[in-house]
Motif scaffolding. Sequence first.
Motif, mmCIF file in Angstrom:
data_model
loop_
_atom_site.group_PDB
_atom_site.id
_atom_site.type_symbol
_atom_site.label_atom_id
_atom_site.label_comp_id
_atom_site.label_asym_id
_atom_site.label_seq_id
_atom_site.Cartn_x
_atom_site.Cartn_y
_atom_site.Cartn_z
ATOM 1 N N LYS A 23 -9.448 -13.497 -81.828
ATOM 2 C CA LYS A 23 -10.422 -13.751 -82.901
ATOM 3 C C LYS A 23 -9.941 -13.158 -84.239
ATOM 4 N N TYR A 24 -9.225 -12.053 -84.174
ATOM 5 C CA TYR A 24 -8.721 -11.414 -85.395
ATOM 6 C C TYR A 24 -7.653 -12.246 -86.103
ATOM 7 N N ASN A 25 -7.106 -13.250 -85.430
ATOM 8 C CA ASN A 25 -6.128 -14.123 -86.080
ATOM 9 C C ASN A 25 -6.700 -14.791 -87.317
ATOM 10 N N ASP A 26 -8.000 -15.059 -87.318
ATOM 11 C CA ASP A 26 -8.642 -15.649 -88.495
ATOM 12 C C ASP A 26 -8.470 -14.742 -89.711
ATOM 13 N N TYR A 27 -8.564 -13.442 -89.493
ATOM 14 C CA TYR A 27 -8.417 -12.470 -90.579
ATOM 15 C C TYR A 27 -6.950 -12.204 -90.908
ATOM 16 N N THR A 28 -6.132 -11.992 -89.885
ATOM 17 C CA THR A 28 -4.739 -11.601 -90.119
ATOM 18 C C THR A 28 -3.873 -12.747 -90.633
ATOM 19 N N ALA A 29 -4.329 -13.972 -90.450
ATOM 20 C CA ALA A 29 -3.563 -15.129 -90.945
ATOM 21 C C ALA A 29 -3.344 -15.032 -92.449
ATOM 22 N N TYR A 30 -4.281 -14.442 -93.153
ATOM 23 C CA TYR A 30 -4.153 -14.250 -94.602
ATOM 24 C C TYR A 30 -2.904 -13.434 -94.933
ATOM 25 N N PHE A 31 -2.498 -12.571 -94.022
ATOM 26 C CA PHE A 31 -1.325 -11.713 -94.222
ATOM 27 C C PHE A 31 -0.091 -12.266 -93.512
ATOM 28 N N GLY A 32 -0.207 -13.485 -92.982
ATOM 29 C CA GLY A 32 0.915 -14.141 -92.319
ATOM 30 C C GLY A 32 1.164 -13.641 -90.908
ATOM 31 N N LEU A 33 0.136 -13.084 -90.271
ATOM 32 C CA LEU A 33 0.290 -12.508 -88.947
ATOM 33 C C LEU A 33 -0.664 -13.163 -87.955
ATOM 34 N N ALA A 34 -0.178 -13.395 -86.759
ATOM 35 C CA ALA A 34 -1.013 -13.964 -85.696
ATOM 36 C C ALA A 34 -0.420 -13.597 -84.343
ATOM 37 N N LEU A 35 -1.294 -13.558 -83.356
ATOM 38 C CA LEU A 35 -0.887 -13.289 -81.979
ATOM 39 C C LEU A 35 -1.356 -14.432 -81.095
ATOM 40 N N ASN A 36 -0.532 -14.821 -80.130
ATOM 41 C CA ASN A 36 -0.972 -15.828 -79.171
ATOM 42 C C ASN A 36 -1.627 -15.120 -77.984
ATOM 43 N N GLU A 37 -2.142 -15.899 -77.056
ATOM 44 C CA GLU A 37 -2.865 -15.318 -75.919
ATOM 45 C C GLU A 37 -1.966 -14.435 -75.062
ATOM 46 N N LYS A 38 -0.739 -14.848 -74.849
ATOM 47 C CA LYS A 38 0.198 -14.049 -74.048
ATOM 48 C C LYS A 38 0.440 -12.686 -74.718
ATOM 49 N N GLN A 39 0.617 -12.681 -76.027
ATOM 50 C CA GLN A 39 0.829 -11.430 -76.754
ATOM 51 C C GLN A 39 -0.420 -10.548 -76.701
ATOM 52 N N ALA A 40 -1.584 -11.171 -76.837
ATOM 53 C CA ALA A 40 -2.838 -10.422 -76.772
ATOM 54 C C ALA A 40 -3.014 -9.781 -75.397
ATOM 55 N N GLY A 62 -12.431 -1.252 -78.503
ATOM 56 C CA GLY A 62 -12.208 -1.815 -79.819
ATOM 57 C C GLY A 62 -11.064 -1.211 -80.603
ATOM 58 N N VAL A 63 -10.308 -0.273 -79.999
ATOM 59 C CA VAL A 63 -9.239 0.403 -80.732
ATOM 60 C C VAL A 63 -8.137 -0.570 -81.144
ATOM 61 N N ILE A 64 -7.795 -1.493 -80.286
ATOM 62 C CA ILE A 64 -6.749 -2.460 -80.644
ATOM 63 C C ILE A 64 -7.176 -3.228 -81.885
ATOM 64 N N ASN A 65 -8.408 -3.682 -81.907
ATOM 65 C CA ASN A 65 -8.897 -4.434 -83.065
ATOM 66 C C ASN A 65 -8.920 -3.574 -84.323
ATOM 67 N N LYS A 66 -9.271 -2.299 -84.172
ATOM 68 C CA LYS A 66 -9.278 -1.392 -85.328
ATOM 69 C C LYS A 66 -7.867 -1.205 -85.872
ATOM 70 N N ILE A 67 -6.900 -1.085 -84.981
ATOM 71 C CA ILE A 67 -5.502 -0.928 -85.408
ATOM 72 C C ILE A 67 -5.031 -2.208 -86.094
ATOM 73 N N ILE A 68 -5.338 -3.349 -85.509
ATOM 74 C CA ILE A 68 -4.964 -4.625 -86.120
ATOM 75 C C ILE A 68 -5.560 -4.737 -87.519
ATOM 76 N N TYR A 69 -6.839 -4.469 -87.632
ATOM 77 C CA TYR A 69 -7.532 -4.589 -88.923
ATOM 78 C C TYR A 69 -6.914 -3.670 -89.969
ATOM 79 N N GLU A 70 -6.635 -2.443 -89.578
ATOM 80 C CA GLU A 70 -6.123 -1.464 -90.543
ATOM 81 C C GLU A 70 -4.675 -1.743 -90.943
ATOM 82 N N PHE A 71 -3.850 -2.188 -90.016
ATOM 83 C CA PHE A 71 -2.417 -2.319 -90.283
ATOM 84 C C PHE A 71 -1.973 -3.703 -90.746
ATOM 85 N N CYS A 72 -2.797 -4.719 -90.631
ATOM 86 C CA CYS A 72 -2.334 -6.085 -90.897
ATOM 87 C C CYS A 72 -1.905 -6.327 -92.341
ATOM 88 N N ASP A 73 -2.375 -5.502 -93.268
ATOM 89 C CA ASP A 73 -1.979 -5.700 -94.663
ATOM 90 C C ASP A 73 -0.791 -4.829 -95.070
#
Length: 152
Positions: A23-40, A62-73
């Motif tokens: 679900k975070y791919n919607d947000y991280t796509a703005y920064f050119g980052l995405a994960l597929n299901e296998k990576q997730a 929720g720690v993985i999502n917090k790390i993704i959100y904080e580091f994606c930019d």
Amino acid sequence: MAFELLNLTSSLVHKQAVAGIIKYNDYTAYFGLALNEKQAKALVETRSFALRVNGRIEVGGGVINKIIYEFCDSPYILQSTYEQTLHELIEMFYYYKNETLDMLSDEELILFMKNAFDGVCQGSLELLSGRELDKIARHIRCDNGIEEDEDE
């Protein structure tokens, strides 16, 4: 029966965590980052492994999502290194939650990691873990009378 229920619950939590990451791919796509299901799925496995190795349990996950959100930019994370960087950050996070005696909230530790990673570490995971996180952990343990700080 109890073991089967535990496996079912674990499987459901695992699937929810994977879906949350995707679900975070919607947000991280703005920064050119995405994960597929296998990576997730691999990230969720890394979290499970890190929890086990560090003798921790986690409610919510929720720690993985917090790390993704904080580091994606971060200017130091590229799509080609995104997944591997997240694996290392997840492992570091749980290790240093223990090393900092849980004196920092999840958000505080993640923010410290991000500021150091983008700042003095200039994208180096080795410097982040080997110097900056180690330094704050030693400082916290020293302040709590756990060990003497060799630098002071």
